[in-house]
Design a protein around this motif. Structure first.
Motif, mmCIF file in Angstrom:
data_model
loop_
_atom_site.group_PDB
_atom_site.id
_atom_site.type_symbol
_atom_site.label_atom_id
_atom_site.label_comp_id
_atom_site.label_asym_id
_atom_site.label_seq_id
_atom_site.Cartn_x
_atom_site.Cartn_y
_atom_site.Cartn_z
ATOM 1 N N PRO A 151 0.831 -1.204 0.000
ATOM 2 C CA PRO A 151 0.000 0.000 0.000
ATOM 3 C C PRO A 151 0.870 1.260 0.000
ATOM 4 C CG PRO A 151 0.058 -0.987 2.187
ATOM 5 C CD PRO A 151 0.744 -1.954 1.269
ATOM 6 N N ILE A 152 0.367 2.298 -0.648
ATOM 7 C CA ILE A 152 1.081 3.570 -0.722
ATOM 8 C C ILE A 152 0.404 4.564 0.212
ATOM 9 C CG2 ILE A 152 1.816 5.457 -2.234
ATOM 10 C CD1 ILE A 152 3.130 2.745 -2.830
ATOM 11 N N TYR A 153 1.193 5.216 1.066
ATOM 12 C CA TYR A 153 0.609 6.216 1.964
ATOM 13 C C TYR A 153 0.557 7.562 1.242
ATOM 14 C CZ TYR A 153 0.136 9.428 5.918
ATOM 15 O OH TYR A 153 -0.263 10.436 6.748
ATOM 16 N N ARG A 154 1.623 8.322 1.292
ATOM 17 C CA ARG A 154 1.632 9.611 0.609
ATOM 18 C C ARG A 154 2.531 9.621 -0.621
ATOM 19 N NH1 ARG A 154 2.532 13.709 5.602
ATOM 20 N NH2 ARG A 154 4.322 12.319 5.849
ATOM 21 N N GLY A 155 3.119 8.466 -0.940
ATOM 22 C CA GLY A 155 3.928 8.377 -2.150
ATOM 23 C C GLY A 155 5.232 9.137 -2.050
ATOM 24 N N VAL A 156 5.529 9.907 -3.074
ATOM 25 C CA VAL A 156 6.777 10.677 -3.140
ATOM 26 C C VAL A 156 6.554 12.054 -2.541
ATOM 27 C CG1 VAL A 156 8.477 11.703 -4.695
ATOM 28 C CG2 VAL A 156 7.584 9.412 -5.157
ATOM 29 N N ARG A 157 7.442 12.450 -1.638
ATOM 30 C CA ARG A 157 7.304 13.737 -0.945
ATOM 31 C C ARG A 157 8.619 14.503 -1.008
ATOM 32 N NH1 ARG A 157 2.173 14.760 0.421
ATOM 33 N NH2 ARG A 157 2.804 15.881 2.303
ATOM 34 N N THR A 158 8.519 15.810 -1.115
ATOM 35 C CA THR A 158 9.724 16.644 -1.029
ATOM 36 C C THR A 158 9.864 17.125 0.407
ATOM 37 O OG1 THR A 158 8.471 18.614 -1.681
ATOM 38 C CG2 THR A 158 9.617 17.407 -3.423
ATOM 39 N N ASN A 159 11.044 16.966 0.951
ATOM 40 C CA ASN A 159 11.324 17.404 2.313
ATOM 41 C C ASN A 159 12.839 17.458 2.480
ATOM 42 O OD1 ASN A 159 11.554 17.783 5.139
ATOM 43 N ND2 ASN A 159 9.612 16.715 5.461
ATOM 44 N N ARG A 160 13.339 18.586 2.941
ATOM 45 C CA ARG A 160 14.788 18.723 3.108
ATOM 46 C C ARG A 160 15.207 18.123 4.452
ATOM 47 N NH1 ARG A 160 17.124 21.620 -0.754
ATOM 48 N NH2 ARG A 160 19.005 21.932 0.486
ATOM 49 N N LEU A 161 15.113 16.805 4.527
ATOM 50 C CA LEU A 161 15.594 16.093 5.700
ATOM 51 C C LEU A 161 17.118 16.204 5.747
ATOM 52 C CD1 LEU A 161 13.368 12.923 5.247
ATOM 53 C CD2 LEU A 161 12.929 14.870 6.750
ATOM 54 N N TYR A 162 17.691 16.032 6.906
ATOM 55 C CA TYR A 162 19.134 16.288 7.049
ATOM 56 C C TYR A 162 19.964 15.474 6.064
ATOM 57 C CZ TYR A 162 23.561 17.462 9.223
ATOM 58 O OH TYR A 162 24.836 17.949 9.438
ATOM 59 N N VAL A 163 19.696 14.181 5.964
ATOM 60 C CA VAL A 163 20.554 13.336 5.121
ATOM 61 C C VAL A 163 20.295 13.523 3.624
ATOM 62 C CG1 VAL A 163 20.984 11.574 6.869
ATOM 63 C CG2 VAL A 163 18.973 11.369 5.376
ATOM 64 N N THR A 164 19.122 14.026 3.266
ATOM 65 C CA THR A 164 18.868 14.282 1.844
ATOM 66 C C THR A 164 19.315 15.684 1.440
ATOM 67 O OG1 THR A 164 16.593 15.022 2.271
ATOM 68 C CG2 THR A 164 16.930 12.677 1.760
ATOM 69 N N ALA A 165 19.383 16.584 2.414
ATOM 70 C CA ALA A 165 19.774 17.968 2.118
ATOM 71 C C ALA A 165 21.275 18.194 2.225
ATOM 72 C CB ALA A 165 19.048 18.927 3.057
ATOM 73 N N ASN A 166 21.990 17.306 2.904
ATOM 74 C CA ASN A 166 23.413 17.532 3.153
ATOM 75 C C ASN A 166 24.321 16.483 2.506
ATOM 76 O OD1 ASN A 166 23.604 19.907 5.210
ATOM 77 N ND2 ASN A 166 21.916 18.632 5.939
ATOM 78 N N THR A 167 23.794 15.767 1.539
ATOM 79 C CA THR A 167 24.611 14.849 0.743
ATOM 80 C C THR A 167 24.749 15.425 -0.666
ATOM 81 O OG1 THR A 167 22.529 13.604 0.520
ATOM 82 C CG2 THR A 167 24.234 12.676 1.950
#
Length: 256
Positions: A151-167
């Motif tokens: 099941p899919i909850y919200r699918g693909v989301r944009t969010n500058r989480l620490y590990v996605t924003a600083n890699t």
């Protein structure tokens, strides 16, 4: 002096060849660890699930794509800071970073998967040059979950989480289940569920590899975006019992 220059000229092609042979590096990040257990189920913690799924993903990559160098942020139950996780990936000059997590919510009926990446929308002035490939990775992950019946909850989301924003490479953080939901917990806490989920992730990574190597990522991303919009309309149609806005095309396909 001339002899030294001659040696340098002879070595220069070898140096170029060595640079060209540098292996593709991927970093697989098992979220949490050590005193940071993440969320918790009845008899298992998030950090344990993250590690087991990550280890299986790494095993599959090394078995089927031995030419890719896989680096893990942790191999055991130890604490690794978010900054250290990013440092590992950046120092390795990785071409991909994927962080694996398990979700939790107060509302026990919430279940399914979702994947985050750092996009370029929102108020942040910092632009992410890897936004498109990060989105591609996120959509391929969600596409494989859906194709496997998850099941899919919200699918693909944009969010500058620490590990996605600083890699400094395409990066995504995927939430593979809600441990707070009884159905999701019953699935993801079993060896079968963890191995199946790892296989879904691996399949998405292989599609990402093929797409980026063939330089068809822009076209593939456009197709995935369109498919996501259709699935969204079908989901609404499934609840309301109406025909989707795009007409009868694909009407025999069950909505995801």
């Amino acid at each position: 002096m001339k002899s030294k220059l001659l040696i340098l000229l002879m070595l220069f092609p070898l140096l170029l060849f060595a640079q060209g042979k540098r292996p593709l590096v991927w970093v697989i990040d098992a979220g949490h660890g050590g005193h940071d257990q993440g969320t918790k189920g009845k008899n298992i913690t998030e950090k344990e699930i993250n590690l087991k799924v990550s280890q299986e993903v790494v095993r599959l990559i090394r078995k089927h794509k031995p030419g890719i160098k896989v680096i893990t942020t942790r191999k055991t139950d130890k604490f690794v800071s978010l900054a250290e996780r990013c440092r590992i990936a950046n120092n390795a000059r990785a071409a991909l970073f994927l962080s694996i997590h398990v979700n939790w919510a107060r509302k026990k009926n919430l279940r399914g998967t979702e994947t985050f990446y750092a996009g370029n929308n929102g108020r942040s002035k910092r632009r992410n040059p890897n936004a498109s490939k990060s989105e591609l990775l996120a959509r391929l992950l969600q596409n494989n979950y859906a194709a496997s019946g998850r099941p899919i909850y919200r699918g693909v989301r944009t969010n500058r989480l620490y590990v996605t924003a600083n890699t400094n490479m395409p990066a995504a953080l995927t939430e593979i289940a809600f441990i707070s939901n009884s159905a999701d917990a019953a699935y993801i806490t079993t060896d079968k569920g963890m191995k199946e989920t790892a296989r879904m992730i691996f399949n998405a990574l292989m599609e990402y590899y093929t797409t980026t190597q063939n330089k068809t990522h822009t076209k593939t991303l456009s197709t995935l975006r369109s498919s996501a919009r259709v699935r969204s309309r079908w989901r609404l149609a499934g609840w309301r019992g109406i025909i989707p806005l795009n007409g009868w095309r694909g009407i025999l396909t069950r909505p995801v």
